[in-house]
Design an enzyme around this catalytic site. Structure first.
Site, PDB file in Angstrom:
ATOM      1  N   GLY A  20      96.571  54.430  88.502  1.00 35.39           N
ATOM      2  CA  GLY A  20      95.631  53.479  87.805  1.00 35.39           C
ATOM      3  C   GLY A  20      95.508  52.292  87.813  1.00 35.39           C
ATOM      4  O   GLY A  20      96.641  51.401  87.616  1.00 35.39           O
ATOM      5  N   PHE A  23      94.954  47.394  83.814  1.00 36.56           N
ATOM      6  CA  PHE A  23      96.479  46.155  83.209  1.00 36.56           C
ATOM      7  C   PHE A  23      97.936  46.437  83.763  1.00 36.56           C
ATOM      8  O   PHE A  23      98.684  45.601  84.415  1.00 36.56           O
ATOM      9  CB  PHE A  23      96.113  45.349  81.850  1.00 36.56           C
ATOM     10  CG  PHE A  23      94.716  45.025  81.678  1.00 36.56           C
ATOM     11  CD1 PHE A  23      94.736  43.543  82.247  1.00 36.56           C
ATOM     12  CD2 PHE A  23      94.028  45.464  81.267  1.00 36.56           C
ATOM     13  CE1 PHE A  23      93.260  42.706  82.174  1.00 36.56           C
ATOM     14  CE2 PHE A  23      92.371  44.843  81.348  1.00 36.56           C
ATOM     15  CZ  PHE A  23      92.379  43.209  82.089  1.00 36.56           C
ATOM     16  N   VAL A  88      93.659  61.886  91.133  1.00 36.58           N
ATOM     17  CA  VAL A  88      94.795  62.326  91.120  1.00 36.58           C
ATOM     18  C   VAL A  88      94.486  64.063  90.069  1.00 36.58           C
ATOM     19  O   VAL A  88      93.861  63.474  89.003  1.00 36.58           O
ATOM     20  CB  VAL A  88      95.648  61.848  89.940  1.00 36.58           C
ATOM     21  CG1 VAL A  88      96.833  62.888  89.956  1.00 36.58           C
ATOM     22  CG2 VAL A  88      96.126  60.503  91.001  1.00 36.58           C
ATOM     23  N   GLU A 180      81.360  43.838  68.988  1.00 29.89           N
ATOM     24  CA  GLU A 180      80.383  43.346  70.048  1.00 29.89           C
ATOM     25  C   GLU A 180      79.246  43.920  70.071  1.00 29.89           C
ATOM     26  O   GLU A 180      78.455  43.305  70.145  1.00 29.89           O
ATOM     27  CB  GLU A 180      81.988  43.297  71.045  1.00 29.89           C
ATOM     28  CG  GLU A 180      83.014  42.319  71.041  1.00 29.89           C
ATOM     29  CD  GLU A 180      83.644  42.915  72.106  1.00 29.89           C
ATOM     30  OE1 GLU A 180      83.738  43.857  72.863  1.00 29.89           O
ATOM     31  OE2 GLU A 180      85.236  41.939  72.029  1.00 29.89           O
ATOM     32  N   ASP A 309      97.215  51.930  77.899  1.00 26.86           N
ATOM     33  CA  ASP A 309      96.630  52.869  76.743  1.00 26.86           C
ATOM     34  C   ASP A 309      97.307  54.076  76.581  1.00 26.86           C
ATOM     35  O   ASP A 309      96.646  55.498  75.615  1.00 26.86           O
ATOM     36  CB  ASP A 309      95.495  52.675  76.618  1.00 26.86           C
ATOM     37  CG  ASP A 309      94.668  51.946  76.447  1.00 26.86           C
ATOM     38  OD1 ASP A 309      95.403  50.351  76.461  1.00 26.86           O
ATOM     39  OD2 ASP A 309      93.318  51.318  76.607  1.00 26.86           O
ATOM     40  N   ALA A 324      95.180  44.843  75.950  1.00 24.15           N
ATOM     41  CA  ALA A 324      95.071  44.406  77.456  1.00 24.15           C
ATOM     42  C   ALA A 324      96.392  43.773  77.727  1.00 24.15           C
ATOM     43  O   ALA A 324      97.249  43.746  78.448  1.00 24.15           O
ATOM     44  CB  ALA A 324      94.305  43.362  78.227  1.00 24.15           C
TER      45      ALA A 324
END
Lengths: 434, 434
Positions: A20, A23, A88, A180, A309, A324
């Protein structure tokens, strides 16, 4: 045959596999820059994505490359990292191997699993077709296509009822992403598209934000939630709270008996951990996340870490939020722990430092919670904007994003209003562009 | 129900339908800005595309919105134009109707058909799967994915032969697009990707440009073709001329007995007119283009015009080239003719004014033919660059493109190296990202 520019990393040093390139993964790799290890960073995509601005790509404010950078490029100077673009398939903790789709496998001494979360429909997978979510750049481009195409369909539709239906939008989920999207979509309908259509008035579009709980932005203090709601309403968004969705179909969102009509629905309600976690063979929480030990390793296998996460960490009785900054901190902490172990020491427990919580709503509308200091409106919006540009990966991206935003601010225009793809995934209606 | 911002255009004035929002269609619409007509511009996409820079999106130098702008936005202030995003199924010249996919139809008093060309495989449609072409933004993003993914596959490939195969690229067709793609791809391999891989040396990638005829850029004077070839070779491109391709499969391009190995092949060899022309019921030329009368109308139906790449016009014994300036001039001329007819006059014959011919090859490498004045190299490259930025639609696009290019020039980096989409269309090999 092609030769590597330098000898591959010495096989004798410990091998750290990071799955991954978000962040958590990227910050962990950077944290091991000077450690005596060789690192393989595996990601199914070729880029690191600045997720906090993904909704801007979906709403045509930014183009995909503005908020993404190739992982290889970011890490090109860190000679102990190999970037591998691959999917993966499974983790084999006992054999300390990562199995890749296609048959290859990577052995590891230390593993960091940081594949994040994907959107979840709480077992109502049929909703996915009507209410796409927003997690990847491809999601964002598909969503952009849906949103912009809806106005095109409305313009082409002779039947007034059908036409109105194409101008009914619903966003499910009152968290930061939902807020948003709703605020920006209302702004597009009221300002960006002004004068461009001849048969419809885009400003008559109805944007509804549907939240199951009692308030939007539940992770913020109540006062800011209230402010956010008022700012949304000022932008023209209808906010529905205490409104759990019981069904989503071509007609819209069902709230028990009540139907909220919407031809275009966006899912911003739920996330579930990446399914890869299941292959770890450890107990997961209800959302499929991995409960980790204080040093972010998993109980059964101390050399396997989970961050971002995908991990669930309790701190002061509350879970560390899936944001983040938390992911970056976890990634850095895992690097620190591995360095300590290599030095014969042990890791320290992870402590999340909460620097505050920001959410933007629309032009000059945002909420900021810095603990003692809470504010909203124009100042909060500028604060959000500066913070996000500052944290963007790469100087060039900062420059282009600032240019796009300055442009958008003065012209009300949006840079990326280009409909890409075949539109096969747009909801039922007159056949679209091909 | 939504009301149009102003009364729909008065139905009594003549209705001009323009099919295709490319250079010909857009310039025709603009040319009728002050004419007593109502115009419907139909395009299957929502944007005008600056085709001459499409190869830059395919090679990750620019992002899609940099070279495209929504047709509605470009024409928002021209009140006598309606933009309709729809696919045209057929033309019925006798009934003066345009049939849209989905059943709607548009009656017209005047029709301009300007749907351009698409890539053609000269009846070898099986080649399409192995050698995609480049005509739309979606083509460009798919091609970007293929080119960037090839390097990723090479890096992941343990078998040296297979690895080398992933670094074999072939571009079929030595026209401007083929030359631009070959030169840029060589530059990416040699400079952009430097230091980013650990197992392969991208600079060892082989980029071959395969041209059936005796020289590249056949539309240029021989001297410039020769210069172009030398500049390509300096950039590291192997140029094969007099090399007609007889087959394309997973192994590469077959030239009779000879196989030019290539896992990644790009088709830049042939174009055919948009199939819509067939529904006009008039004789077409070998490439499916419509032979038009001197005023660009078609013999049988004087109120139907064809312009741009879809039309074939002879001038001084040579066909007018399929380039953007020619398309713009034809579009303007059709507008002029319609205005003349409305005033009771007749049109004048179309005359193509050739302002020159430019082709870029790579960094500091281009050829310019201004008739008397011919030059190549650095000066030609700067000339090409300024001309293209100048002709880009929209001030914002100019700004961002200049920023991207300045950035690329100094850093050798490319702004848009993001692999989008599932990669389903990448050639056979280990499973890709999902």
């Amino acid at each position: 045959m092609p030769q590597a520019p330098q000898a591959a990393l010495p096989p004798e040093v410990p091998h750290v596999v990071i799955v991954g390139g978000g962040f958590a993964g990227l910050w962990a790799a950077r944290g091991l820059a000077h450690a005596p290890v060789r690192i393989t960073l595996v990601d199914r995509g070729n880029h690191h994505l600045f997720q906090p601005l993904l909704y801007q790509v979906a709403t045509a404010g930014l183009s995909a490359p503005d908020i993404a950078a190739p992982l290889r490029h970011i890490l090109r100077r860190q000679r102990n990292v190999e970037v591998r673009m691959a999917t993966v398939a499974a983790i084999d903790p006992a054999a300390k191997r990562v199995r890749l789709a296609g048959g290859d496998a990577l052995g590891f001494d230390y593993l960091l699993l940081a594949t994040g979360a994907t959107h979840a429909y709480f077992g109502n997978d049929a909703w996915a077709a009507h209410a796409p979510g927003l997690k990847t750049l491809d999601d964002a481009l598909a969503l952009r296509r849906r949103l912009l195409t809806a106005f095109e369909r409305a313009e082409a539709e002779p039947d007034p009822t059908q036409r109105a239906a194409w101008l009914d939008f619903a966003i499910v989920g009152g968290g930061p992403t939902g807020v948003e999207l709703a605020g920006t979509l209302a702004e597009i309908a009221r300002h960006t598209l002004r004068d461009e259509f001849r048969r419809i008035e885009p400003a008559t579009a109805r944007v509804r934000l549907i939240e199951a709980g009692p308030r939007v932005l539940p992770s913020f203090p109540e006062r800011l939630s209230e402010r956010a709601r008022r700012q949304l309403e000022r932008l023209g968004v209808e906010v529905l709270t205490d409104a759990p969705v019981t069904g989503i179909d071509a007609d819209g969102c069902h709230l028990g008996e009540r139907l909220v009509p919407a031809r275009t629905v966006v899912w911003a309600a739920g996330v579930a951990a990446s399914p890869l976690a299941r292959t770890l063979g450890v107990p997961l929480d209800r959302a499929g996340r991995v409960p980790v030990r204080p040093d972010l390793s998993i109980g059964a296998h101390p050399d396997i870490f989970v961050a971002g996460d995908l991990a669930t960490v309790q701190q002061g009785g509350r879970p560390v939020p899936g944001v983040a900054p938390a992911a970056k901190q976890m990634g850095r902490h895992v690097a620190r722990t591995i360095r300590a172990r290599l030095g014969g020491g042990t890791g320290t427990p992870f402590r999340y430092r909460d620097f505050g919580n920001l959410a933007t709503i629309g032009r000059q509308a945002a909420v900021v919670d810095l603990g003692r200091l809470k504010f909203s409106g124009t100042l909060a919006w500028w604060f959000w904007l500066v913070a996000h540009v500052f944290f963007l990966i790469g100087f060039r991206n900062r420059l282009t994003v600032m240019l796009d935003w300055t442009w958008a601010y003065w012209t009300w225009q949006r840079a990326a209003r280009i409909i890409l793809g075949t539109g096969d995934d747009t909801p039922a209606g007159p056949p679209g562009p091909s």
